[in-house]
Design an enzyme around this catalytic site. Structure first.
Site, PDB file in Angstrom:
ATOM      1  N   TRP A 112       2.715   3.070   1.998  1.00 25.77           N
ATOM      2  CA  TRP A 112       2.818   4.100   3.020  1.00 25.77           C
ATOM      3  C   TRP A 112       3.916   3.813   4.038  1.00 25.77           C
ATOM      4  O   TRP A 112       3.937   4.392   5.115  1.00 25.77           O
ATOM      5  CB  TRP A 112       1.490   4.219   3.768  1.00 25.77           C
ATOM      6  CG  TRP A 112       0.456   5.033   3.040  1.00 25.77           C
ATOM      7  CD1 TRP A 112      -0.621   4.552   2.376  1.00 25.77           C
ATOM      8  CD2 TRP A 112       0.405   6.455   2.905  1.00 25.77           C
ATOM      9  NE1 TRP A 112      -1.357   5.591   1.845  1.00 25.77           N
ATOM     10  CE2 TRP A 112      -0.743   6.773   2.158  1.00 25.77           C
ATOM     11  CE3 TRP A 112       1.230   7.500   3.355  1.00 25.77           C
ATOM     12  CZ2 TRP A 112      -1.101   8.072   1.844  1.00 25.77           C
ATOM     13  CZ3 TRP A 112       0.866   8.801   3.041  1.00 25.77           C
ATOM     14  CH2 TRP A 112      -0.283   9.081   2.296  1.00 25.77           C
ATOM     15  N   TYR A 170       0.804  -1.210   0.000  1.00 23.10           N
ATOM     16  CA  TYR A 170       0.000   0.000   0.000  1.00 23.10           C
ATOM     17  C   TYR A 170       0.841   1.266   0.000  1.00 23.10           C
ATOM     18  O   TYR A 170       0.320   2.358  -0.012  1.00 23.10           O
ATOM     19  CB  TYR A 170      -0.977  -0.031   1.177  1.00 23.10           C
ATOM     20  CG  TYR A 170      -2.238   0.757   0.867  1.00 23.10           C
ATOM     21  CD1 TYR A 170      -2.904   0.589  -0.337  1.00 23.10           C
ATOM     22  CD2 TYR A 170      -2.742   1.671   1.759  1.00 23.10           C
ATOM     23  CE1 TYR A 170      -4.033   1.307  -0.650  1.00 23.10           C
ATOM     24  CE2 TYR A 170      -3.885   2.387   1.467  1.00 23.10           C
ATOM     25  CZ  TYR A 170      -4.528   2.208   0.255  1.00 23.10           C
ATOM     26  OH  TYR A 170      -5.643   2.936  -0.045  1.00 23.10           O
TER      27      TYR A 170
END
Length: 770
Positions: free
Chosen positions: A114, A112
């Site tokens: 992040w 993802y």
């Protein structure tokens, strides 16, 4: 006594800072130019040496003993510690087996993105580059959990999402020009505290305050009063969740009925208004979408709706739509209808006016772009055609070969044998986690890089310990921030942790593609390579352009912003023929013949009020708002000080209106059980008038901590709301995430309170440490 280590520059998604590791602890200072530093920085001290950190490579005992294959025991078995060479040999062999037996289309590359603000140690780029080079590709995901619906609908009706959210109305323009802002879903500061690539200045609070002091009016349309800061001086309209489209329709109807809409703007800049107006005025279905119609749907009075509509014409008005609105059933509709309302007011393209999607959702929005962005790591070429909308992962794992619709076409789910995950925790952000567990039980092998024992790591077969950002060198930069940050290593890696690049380089060597993956560069050489494009661009503009070694030695480099040109919407307004939009008509698409031709009943050819399926019932009478947390980014560093201080009795806090709590015998501070037919979790109750009646607010981010023996469905004792949310797409058009809202019941928890064990290492790791 030796001199103390100097403070060195570094960056994170929630702000730039300097730090040092001194006498066994982290000392950190926010960037001195930041007017409103994020409190999330307070989580970082615990990150370096917390017991939840993964110290060495681990392999699930059952996978070792029984071999690869579907296994429902994932998440409940012991792990066996291994040496790095041993585990990399084992993993390389498994990658060869899957590629030769099933092909790269049987591998899902999950991430993802992040995990780090650095441009090089960006886990998503690293894992995708490795899988492309080593295997020839992988099944990928598209779009994001935050903006799955808007990323598909916005290019069809206006412009790509990045253009609407990042090159549009700026905070500077709002402070100077805007008269009234209708903020659908709000602009909570907890969201704009974070930004991918880092951020040196949090300006949102000050900009809203400046606009308010000048006389701008903020109208907050949300079930949560604190979705705008007090500095905005906002008027609060506590609308029922997922009814914003009905309210927007009623506002537009009021304008049209009174002849207050900007017909000249609609004629010149839009396509399909007449078709939509027939629906709006009730000529097609016999139901005018007026204020009286919308009142019982939205929970607002018809008088309030009408009065609000009459405050808009003739003023510099701005319509903003948050991410949260489209993270729900039929999430495309409020995004589309927000643009139509702004078009009816004729303000699109004006400084401080018009339409903005996701203003305040990230620290990047509402800012000018910099003139010289830093390059990202090249991910290589993916030969695999199969993909999924990101929130459809469980559907794919449980239904190989199944068909799904997406953006006008039909696709088939791949048959996934191996999942390789680095830089994310789907047991935080995915919906219906109990169903997700069943999906992960179906694959042959789950590989996870992580720095700590998240639920995703606990469910893995092979766990490789990854460094955190302060344990490695990188370069921080963002397309909307004026600083390039040399990110120095602040502390040595924890245990045997390695960065993702080193892990993949070791695997690439075993798979015979080392040179292709590393290109013969060390980490420092990669940083210099990525920086060079920005340095060359600065030099060409006659601006200071130090070489990489000087940048590394002397610290952050300030780079100029580009002019605030208003982006594609400003250019379109100024000359709609020369600067036509890339929609099917070249104009703002109010009615889309293309979308209408898809024949999706859950996404018709123009904005439409569609009654949600997931609504309160007698068994689940309260609406749960599962929004983003204020004390962490997603689930990162949930064990940090800022996150822990906000919990009560070790649980995440659920906010309730006092009237709803009184009806259930719940007092402030009580541990309560939230439940529906999908699952249950515990949380600590906080009573507040900032939450509208009928609403409960439990943010995401608490590490999933199931008590599997508690009931037929596991009880998350820590407070993760995604055991309750519905895993269903926004529509057949976008298949976005609908995890913002669901319906639940809440009761006071009785009996022995189970302990929170989310941060405890697995038993095998503790035994190995002994």
């Amino acid at each position: 006594m030796a001199d103390a280590a100097p403070f060195l520059p570094h960056s994170s998604h929630w702000g730039n800072f300097t730090a040092r590791w001194h006498e066994g602890r982290l000392e950190l200072r926010p960037h001195p130019g930041d007017p409103d530093p994020s409190p999330i920085l307070g989580n970082m001290a615990a990150a370096l040496r917390h017991p939840a950190r993964i110290a060495r490579p681990m392999v699930r005992r059952g996978w070792l003993e029984r071999g690869p294959g579907p296994d429902a025991r994932r998440g409940s078995e012991e792990f066996v510690p291994m040496e790095w060479d041993q585990v990399l040999d084992l993993l390389a062999g498994e990658l060869r087996r899957v590629k030769e037996a099933h092909g790269p289309q049987s591998v899902f590359g999950g991430s993802y993105g992040w995990s780090s603000a650095g441009r090089f140690h960006h886990a998503q780029s690293q894992v995708h580059r490795f899988l492309n080079i080593a295997l020839g590709g992988y099944v990928r995901s598209v779009n994001s959990y935050s903006a799955g619906a808007s990323a598909v609908i916005l290019p069809r009706i206006a412009a790509p999402m990045e253009q609407i959210s990042r090159r549009n109305v700026t905070w500077d323009a709002i402070a100077r020009h805007t008269d009234i802002i209708l903020s659908f879903g709000g602009m909570a500061l907890k969201n704009s505290m974070v930004a991918s690539g880092g951020i040196s200045q949090h300006v949102e609070r000050g900009s809203m305050q400046a606009a308010c002091e000048r006389g701008a009016e903020f109208v907050l349309i949300s079930p949560l009063r604190d979705d705008l800061p007090v500095e905005a001086g906002a008027e609060w309209l506590p609308v029922r969740p997922n009814t914003d489209t009905a309210l927007m329709l009623a506002l537009t109807h009021t304008l049209v009925a009174a002849g207050l809409h900007d017909r000249a703007f609609l004629d010149r800049y839009t396509a399909g208004w007449d078709v939509f107006e027939d629906y709006l005025m009730g000529r097609t279905d016999g139901q005018p979408k007026d204020a009286a119609w919308a009142a019982p749907i939205t929970g607002l009075t018809a008088e309030a709706i009408t009065a609000l509509a009459h405050r808009l014409p003739g003023r510099r008005s701005l319509i903003t739509v948050s991410h949260s609105l489209q993270r729900a059933e039929f999430g495309e509709q409020p995004v589309w209808m927000g643009m139509v309302l702004a078009a009816a007011l004729g303000q699109i393209g004006l400084p401080g006016g018009g339409y903005h999607y996701s203003l305040g959702a990230l620290g990047h929005t509402g800012r000018r772009m910099v003139a010289t962005p830093v390059a990202a790591l090249n991910q290589g070429k993916n030969s695999v055609r199969e993909f999924i909308p990101v929130a459809r992962i469980t559907d794919m794992l449980l239904n190989p070969g199944g068909r799904y619709d997406y953006d006008g076409k039909e696709y088939a789910y791949a048959d996934i044998k191996l999942v390789y995950w680095a830089g994310g925790n789907p047991f935080h952000h995915h919906q219906d986690i109990n169903r997700l567990r069943r999906g992960f039980a179906r694959v042959d092998t789950l590989i996870v890089h992580d720095s700590a024992w998240t639920a995703t790591a606990r469910h893995a077969d092979i766990v490789l310990p990854a460094t955190v950002t302060m344990e490695r060198e990188d370069i921080g930069a963002a397309p909307t921030d004026p600083l390039i940050i040399p990110m120095h290593r602040i502390a040595e890696p924890y245990g045997e942790a390695r960065d993702d690049f080193a892990i993949f380089a070791g695997l690439a060597e075993r798979l015979g593609c080392s040179e292709a993956f590393t290109e013969g560069r060390s980490v420092r050489e990669w940083l210099a390579f990525l920086y060079e494009s920005a340095r060359t661009a600065l030099e060409a503009r006659g601006l200071p352009a130090p070489d990489f070694e000087t940048l590394w030695r002397e610290g952050p480099l300030e780079i100029p912003f580009a002019e605030d040109d208003g982006g594609v919407l400003r250019a379109f307004r100024e000359d709609p023929e020369a600067n036509a939009l890339h929609t099917e008509s070249g104009r703002l698409q109010i009615f889309s013949p293309t979308i209408a031709g898809f024949n999706y009943p859950d996404c018709p050819g123009h904005p439409t009020w569609l009654e949600p399926v997931d609504v309160p019932t007698a068994e689940a009478p309260l609406r749960l708002v599962a929004n983003q947390p204020a004390t962490k980014l997603h689930s990162q560093l949930d064990f940090g000080a800022t996150s822990q201080e906000a919990k009560r009795r070790g649980r995440e806090v659920v906010r309730m209106n006092p009237a709803d709590a009184e009806a259930r015998g719940i007092a402030d501070g009580d541990i309560v059980r939230l439940f529906n037919n999908r699952g249950a979790c515990l949380a600590a109750a906080q009573l507040t008038e900032a939450v509208a009646p009928g609403i409960v607010n439990l943010p995401t981010g608490a590490w999933y901590d199931p008590d599997d023996a508690a009931a037929e469905a596991p009880l998350c004792v820590h407070g993760n709301p995604n055991v309750l949310t519905r895993d269903f797409g926004t529509s057949r058009l976008a298949q976005g995430c609908t995890g913002q809202l669901t319906s639940v019941q809440v009761e006071r928890f009785e009996g022995n309170l189970p302990p929170v064990r989310a941060y405890e290492p697995p038993a095998a790791l503790a035994a190995a440490a002994e």
